[in-house]
Write a protein that holds these residues in place. Structure first.
Motif, PDB file in Angstrom:
ATOM      1  N   CYS B  98       0.657  -1.141   0.027  1.00  0.00           N
ATOM      2  CA  CYS B  98      -0.043   0.139  -0.086  1.00  0.00           C
ATOM      3  C   CYS B  98       0.928   1.348  -0.168  1.00  0.00           C
ATOM      4  N   MET B  99       2.039   1.326   0.682  1.00  0.00           N
ATOM      5  CA  MET B  99       2.795   2.551   0.906  1.00  0.00           C
ATOM      6  C   MET B  99       3.459   2.889  -0.630  1.00  0.00           C
ATOM      7  N   GLU B 100       3.672   1.905  -1.394  1.00  0.00           N
ATOM      8  CA  GLU B 100       4.013   2.165  -2.907  1.00  0.00           C
ATOM      9  C   GLU B 100       3.147   3.218  -3.540  1.00  0.00           C
ATOM     10  N   HIS B 101       1.838   3.094  -3.268  1.00  0.00           N
ATOM     11  CA  HIS B 101       1.028   4.269  -3.910  1.00  0.00           C
ATOM     12  C   HIS B 101       0.228   5.050  -2.750  1.00  0.00           C
ATOM     13  N   ALA B 102       0.732   5.187  -1.823  1.00  0.00           N
ATOM     14  CA  ALA B 102       0.354   6.056  -0.843  1.00  0.00           C
ATOM     15  C   ALA B 102       0.056   7.454  -1.110  1.00  0.00           C
ATOM     16  N   ASP B 103       0.894   7.808  -2.332  1.00  0.00           N
ATOM     17  CA  ASP B 103       0.800   9.192  -2.570  1.00  0.00           C
ATOM     18  C   ASP B 103      -0.357   9.541  -3.314  1.00  0.00           C
ATOM     19  N   MET B 104      -0.758   8.429  -4.253  1.00  0.00           N
ATOM     20  CA  MET B 104      -1.731   8.624  -5.132  1.00  0.00           C
ATOM     21  C   MET B 104      -2.978   8.336  -4.549  1.00  0.00           C
ATOM     22  N   SER B 105      -3.018   7.652  -3.666  1.00  0.00           N
ATOM     23  CA  SER B 105      -4.258   6.958  -2.862  1.00  0.00           C
ATOM     24  C   SER B 105      -4.462   7.437  -1.346  1.00  0.00           C
TER      25      SER B 105
ATOM     26  N   ALA C   3     -13.703   7.153  10.943  1.00  0.00           N
ATOM     27  CA  ALA C   3     -14.230   8.249   9.981  1.00  0.00           C
ATOM     28  C   ALA C   3     -13.574   8.833   8.690  1.00  0.00           C
ATOM     29  N   MET C   4     -12.114   8.685   8.695  1.00  0.00           N
ATOM     30  CA  MET C   4     -11.672   8.994   7.315  1.00  0.00           C
ATOM     31  C   MET C   4     -11.646   7.893   6.766  1.00  0.00           C
ATOM     32  N   MET C   5     -11.934   6.549   6.877  1.00  0.00           N
ATOM     33  CA  MET C   5     -12.118   5.476   5.718  1.00  0.00           C
ATOM     34  C   MET C   5     -13.546   5.561   5.173  1.00  0.00           C
ATOM     35  N   MET C   6     -14.481   5.750   6.423  1.00  0.00           N
ATOM     36  CA  MET C   6     -15.721   5.892   5.928  1.00  0.00           C
ATOM     37  C   MET C   6     -16.070   6.981   5.051  1.00  0.00           C
ATOM     38  N   GLY C   7     -15.126   8.242   5.018  1.00  0.00           N
ATOM     39  CA  GLY C   7     -15.312   9.265   4.329  1.00  0.00           C
ATOM     40  C   GLY C   7     -14.817   8.886   2.669  1.00  0.00           C
ATOM     41  N   ALA C   8     -13.708   8.084   2.896  1.00  0.00           N
ATOM     42  CA  ALA C   8     -13.230   7.800   1.277  1.00  0.00           C
ATOM     43  C   ALA C   8     -14.236   6.860   0.899  1.00  0.00           C
ATOM     44  N   MET C   9     -14.846   5.865   1.475  1.00  0.00           N
ATOM     45  CA  MET C   9     -15.586   4.914   0.989  1.00  0.00           C
ATOM     46  C   MET C   9     -16.995   5.630   0.251  1.00  0.00           C
ATOM     47  N   SER C  10     -17.321   6.586   1.414  1.00  0.00           N
ATOM     48  CA  SER C  10     -18.460   7.512   1.040  1.00  0.00           C
ATOM     49  C   SER C  10     -18.450   8.044  -0.518  1.00  0.00           C
ATOM     50  N   LYS C  11     -17.291   8.631  -0.604  1.00  0.00           N
ATOM     51  CA  LYS C  11     -17.219   9.230  -1.950  1.00  0.00           C
ATOM     52  C   LYS C  11     -17.377   8.370  -3.067  1.00  0.00           C
TER      53      LYS C  11
END
Lengths: 133, 133, 133, 133
Positions: B98-105, C3-11
């Motif tokens: 996951c850290m390999e694309h932490a910048d874009m995701s 909450a952060m994960m829920m926000g990402a999922m929601s989008k």
């Protein structure tokens, strides 16, 4: 496991770095032993003997182990080794508990046998991985 | 995890041989970290980045780890240690991918953070178990 | 759920056809209730009362229900409805069995309450989906 | 599924109220179809086609369905019917998505076939239960 599905999986695997020398027969045997052990443990756990929590733990771990082998793209040699060790440890714990009443329960006896077979298959995976490393 | 349920579980645990000195706060923190990591990995795996198989593997292992702590009657110190090591290895593998694309995701970044938190909580469990052994 | 994960999922969810009107607060409450119910059932099943097999079944279904909501890209309104109905049925069965010894076991009582809360949350999901259909 | 384990399970089942007329061959076929479908879906999900989330959902549900049949002590006719309907719905959803690229992916084609077989086996269970009710 289904032969066609195994063939498709095998082709994928061969193109992964470090997996070229993976013996698919050993891996298939391990996945099948995990699946059989999950089933035996699930049935054994419904008997409500004191082995039940160990059987439930072992069932979950065997399923997770099997799925991890089906998703080798998400494994490394190190995580594979750690998972195999954990699966062996869970089978050992479950087998020890089931063997305590193997005389009075045919299901516990069968569950213990499935655990032994799963341990053996996981050890064969470890041997194969170490030989090809 | 629910406080009432944790209380009930804790009482049970205290009466198990070798578990008297188990610090329930450390164990509760580990179960919560496993649960959070399973959820983060499950969501991350739907993004279809190349970390997805590692995320699925990690989600399954975190769930199995959490459940094993809820069924300590079926664990031994040895199987617990092996499971914690395997869970740490799976979180490490998932985090690295996951850290390999932490910048874009942002989701991959959050997933990697959940993996790190889960690893830390598993290591705290190991430390606690070794200190009380 | 974080909450952060829920926000990402929601989008993500908002951009899926037919999901624009999904009330994320209702869905988050349902995922949390499924997670809590899985945990309560897992602990309850270790008591070895006759509710244990129902608790194990309910724990597995609640986990599967939660994960399905986290992977809505793989759901249709029809499969969602069928899953919610099945989850409600499993919680009902588990609750009925646990209530038979709620007087003598505080854990069974808590498990039954978690089942009721999960059923309510699943019904709220159904109501929301029908209102937005 | 292992014949000895099936025999042990069958004996248990026959002594449960309302299960005397359960045709164990139909149930065994259904458990085997669920297990095969879980495996096919797990492998298919690693391809990262857009069917992947549906495949993961279907894999989890097939495993939960199989385990529920192994723990019939915790089921009622009503919860069994709801679970079978949900499993059929999840297989249908997964099959529909996999069939969209069955021409370009042999794995998707096999996964869709496993879903169809699992749906058929679940429907046979429903027919059997309704005939014996």
């Amino acid at each position: 496991m289904d032969a066609m599905m195994m063939g498709a999986m095998s082709k994928d695997m061969m193109s992964m770095p470090g997996m070229e020398s993976m013996d698919m027969a050993v891996m298939q045997a391990c996945m099948d032993a995990c699946s059989a052990c999950e089933q035996a443990c699930t049935i054994c756990s419904t008997q409500m003997h004191d082995c039940a929590p160990a059987c439930m733990n072992c069932a979950d771990m065997c399923n997770t182990m099997m799925r991890s082998m089906m998703r080798m793209q998400g494994m490394t040699p190190a995580s594979m080794m750690a998972m195999l060790d954990a699966c062996i440890a869970m089978c050992q714990t479950c087998m020890d508990m089931c063997m305590e009443h193997a005389d009075m329960s045919a299901v516990c006896k069968m569950c213990a046998q499935s655990c032994q077979a799963c341990m053996d298959a996981c050890m064969a995976m470890k041997d194969m991985m170490m030989a090809s490393a």
